[in-house]
Design an enzyme around this catalytic site. Structure first.
Site, PDB file in Angstrom:
ATOM      1  N   LYS A   1      27.098  41.520  41.622  1.00 43.01           N
ATOM      2  CA  LYS A   1      27.179  42.693  42.289  1.00 43.01           C
ATOM      3  C   LYS A   1      26.818  43.871  41.281  1.00 43.01           C
ATOM      4  O   LYS A   1      25.849  44.839  41.449  1.00 43.01           O
ATOM      5  CB  LYS A   1      28.418  43.140  43.181  1.00 43.01           C
ATOM      6  CG  LYS A   1      28.588  42.218  44.245  1.00 43.01           C
ATOM      7  CD  LYS A   1      29.863  42.622  45.130  1.00 43.01           C
ATOM      8  CE  LYS A   1      31.253  42.858  44.320  1.00 43.01           C
ATOM      9  NZ  LYS A   1      31.617  41.475  43.846  1.00 43.01           N
TER      10      LYS A   1
ATOM     11  N   ARG B   1      36.398  46.104  51.325  1.00 44.66           N
ATOM     12  CA  ARG B   1      36.952  44.803  51.065  1.00 44.66           C
ATOM     13  C   ARG B   1      37.797  44.246  52.255  1.00 44.66           C
ATOM     14  O   ARG B   1      38.087  43.187  51.965  1.00 44.66           O
ATOM     15  CB  ARG B   1      37.595  44.959  49.782  1.00 44.66           C
ATOM     16  CG  ARG B   1      36.794  44.655  48.592  1.00 44.66           C
ATOM     17  CD  ARG B   1      37.529  44.786  47.319  1.00 44.66           C
ATOM     18  NE  ARG B   1      37.529  43.787  46.380  1.00 44.66           N
ATOM     19  CZ  ARG B   1      36.675  43.988  45.242  1.00 44.66           C
ATOM     20  NH1 ARG B   1      36.169  44.864  44.954  1.00 44.66           N
ATOM     21  NH2 ARG B   1      36.643  43.074  44.448  1.00 44.66           N
TER      22      ARG B   1
ATOM     23  N   ARG C   1      32.481  36.138  31.286  1.00 45.94           N
ATOM     24  CA  ARG C   1      31.821  37.733  31.185  1.00 45.94           C
ATOM     25  C   ARG C   1      32.477  38.422  29.817  1.00 45.94           C
ATOM     26  O   ARG C   1      33.751  38.041  29.716  1.00 45.94           O
ATOM     27  CB  ARG C   1      32.312  38.205  32.366  1.00 45.94           C
ATOM     28  CG  ARG C   1      32.029  39.883  32.413  1.00 45.94           C
ATOM     29  CD  ARG C   1      32.018  40.475  33.598  1.00 45.94           C
ATOM     30  NE  ARG C   1      33.181  40.335  34.525  1.00 45.94           N
ATOM     31  CZ  ARG C   1      33.330  40.587  35.618  1.00 45.94           C
ATOM     32  NH1 ARG C   1      32.344  41.308  36.276  1.00 45.94           N
ATOM     33  NH2 ARG C   1      34.467  40.560  36.416  1.00 45.94           N
TER      34      ARG C   1
ATOM     35  N   ARG D   1      37.791  41.261  30.624  1.00 46.85           N
ATOM     36  CA  ARG D   1      38.826  41.889  31.326  1.00 46.85           C
ATOM     37  C   ARG D   1      39.884  40.892  31.654  1.00 46.85           C
ATOM     38  O   ARG D   1      39.814  39.732  31.745  1.00 46.85           O
ATOM     39  CB  ARG D   1      37.922  42.038  32.679  1.00 46.85           C
ATOM     40  CG  ARG D   1      37.388  43.192  32.918  1.00 46.85           C
ATOM     41  CD  ARG D   1      36.528  43.284  34.203  1.00 46.85           C
ATOM     42  NE  ARG D   1      36.973  43.051  35.416  1.00 46.85           N
ATOM     43  CZ  ARG D   1      36.357  43.161  36.516  1.00 46.85           C
ATOM     44  NH1 ARG D   1      35.217  43.631  36.634  1.00 46.85           N
ATOM     45  NH2 ARG D   1      36.854  42.945  37.947  1.00 46.85           N
TER      46      ARG D   1
ATOM     47  N   ARG E   1      41.607  35.857  42.780  1.00 45.57           N
ATOM     48  CA  ARG E   1      40.845  36.884  43.292  1.00 45.57           C
ATOM     49  C   ARG E   1      40.094  36.271  44.326  1.00 45.57           C
ATOM     50  O   ARG E   1      39.512  36.616  45.384  1.00 45.57           O
ATOM     51  CB  ARG E   1      39.899  37.582  42.071  1.00 45.57           C
ATOM     52  CG  ARG E   1      40.480  38.426  41.194  1.00 45.57           C
ATOM     53  CD  ARG E   1      40.120  38.888  40.083  1.00 45.57           C
ATOM     54  NE  ARG E   1      38.537  39.388  40.186  1.00 45.57           N
ATOM     55  CZ  ARG E   1      37.806  39.226  39.083  1.00 45.57           C
ATOM     56  NH1 ARG E   1      38.081  38.565  37.979  1.00 45.57           N
ATOM     57  NH2 ARG E   1      36.687  39.945  39.442  1.00 45.57           N
TER      58      ARG E   1
END
Ligand code: AP5
Ligand code: ZN
Length: 214
Positions: A13, A88, A127, A160, A171
């Site tokens: 996203k 969400r 990431r 992160r 998640r």
């Protein structure tokens, strides 16, 4: 153009939103980025949000609804917006409907990026982000030229806290329980466009642009 980019954690996203925001000249509004800025500067909102974000849980709806209401009232959304990471939950989507009705800014499309779980875990665990300019990399799919150094500004890259394996799985589970039902919500409103989110970044971008130009 008033757009929502939808999809599970790691679907791409943020990556696609940056490109679409330039192409359509609309602000990229990422609730995750706004919350992380607040965590970094230790605001009251940030301190409250961090408790949930570190565990991979959603920050309470009232906090997010208030945040998005304020953000969508800013002047730069007059020619459109691109929401990334909001809504969400069903209460967040209901609140958004009311906010947009009041502002007379109907949603043109909800772009749902479809990516299998295995690939999501691979994308999230690899990431890396630049500490200085926020640029996003991936150790395998988009590595920096020098290990852990940002190509753009020379800043240090970091991972992160919620991109650690156990939090990623949490998640994904939260997404399935609380966020996935919004697919039907937006299908019923006839604005959902599901696209294949696999393949490289440009392939996915081309699919989105093709659908938006129809
Ligand atoms: P948020 O920051 O929104 O996280 P998320 O939804 O989990 O999404 P991500 O940012 O992890 O993934 P992405 O889809 O943007 O993927 P990206 O493009 O970076 O939210 C974080 C937390 O904040 C939540 O857990 C919650 O606590 C809180 N929060 C935020 N909004 C909330 C709300 N509305 N309500 C309640 N709580 C809220 O890509 C991932 C990686 O893959 C990158 O390394 C990238 O380089 C790579 N990649 C991207 N596309 C491709 C491709 N096509 N091929 C190969 N690699 C790719
Ligand atoms: Zn940088």
């Amino acid at each position: 153009m008033n757009l929502i980019l939808f999809g599970p954690p790691g679907a791409g996203k943020g990556t696609q939103a940056k490109k679409l925001s330039i192409k359509y000249d609309i602000p990229h509004i990422s609730t995750g980025d706004i919350l992380r800025e607040n965590v970094k500067s230790e605001t009251e909102l940030g301190l409250e949000a961090k408790k949930y974000m570190d565990k991979g849980e959603l920050v309470p709806d009232d906090v997010l609804i208030n945040l998005i209401k304020n953000r969508l009232s800013e002047d730069d959304t007059s020619s459109g917006f691109l929401l990334d990471g909001y809504p969400r939950t069903v209460p967040q989507a209901d609140a958004l409907d009311d906010i947009l009705d009041e502002l007379d800014k109907p949603v043109d499309a909800v772009i749902n990026l479809d990516v299998p779980d295995e690939e999501l875990v691979r994308r999230l665990s690899g990431r890396r982000l630049c500490n200085d300019c926020g640029a996003s990399y991936h150790v395998e799919f988009n590595p920096p030229e020098k290990e852990n150094i940002c190509d753009l500004c020379g800043g240090q890259l970091y991972q992160r806290d919620d991109d650690k394996k156990d939090v990623i799985l949490q998640r994904l589970s939260v997404y399935k329980k609380q966020t996935y039902p919004l697919i039907e919500y937006y299908e019923d409103k006839d604005v959902l466009m599901t696209i294949d989110g696999t393949g490289n970044v440009d392939e996915v971008l081309n699919r989105i642009n093709t659908l938006l130009s129809k």
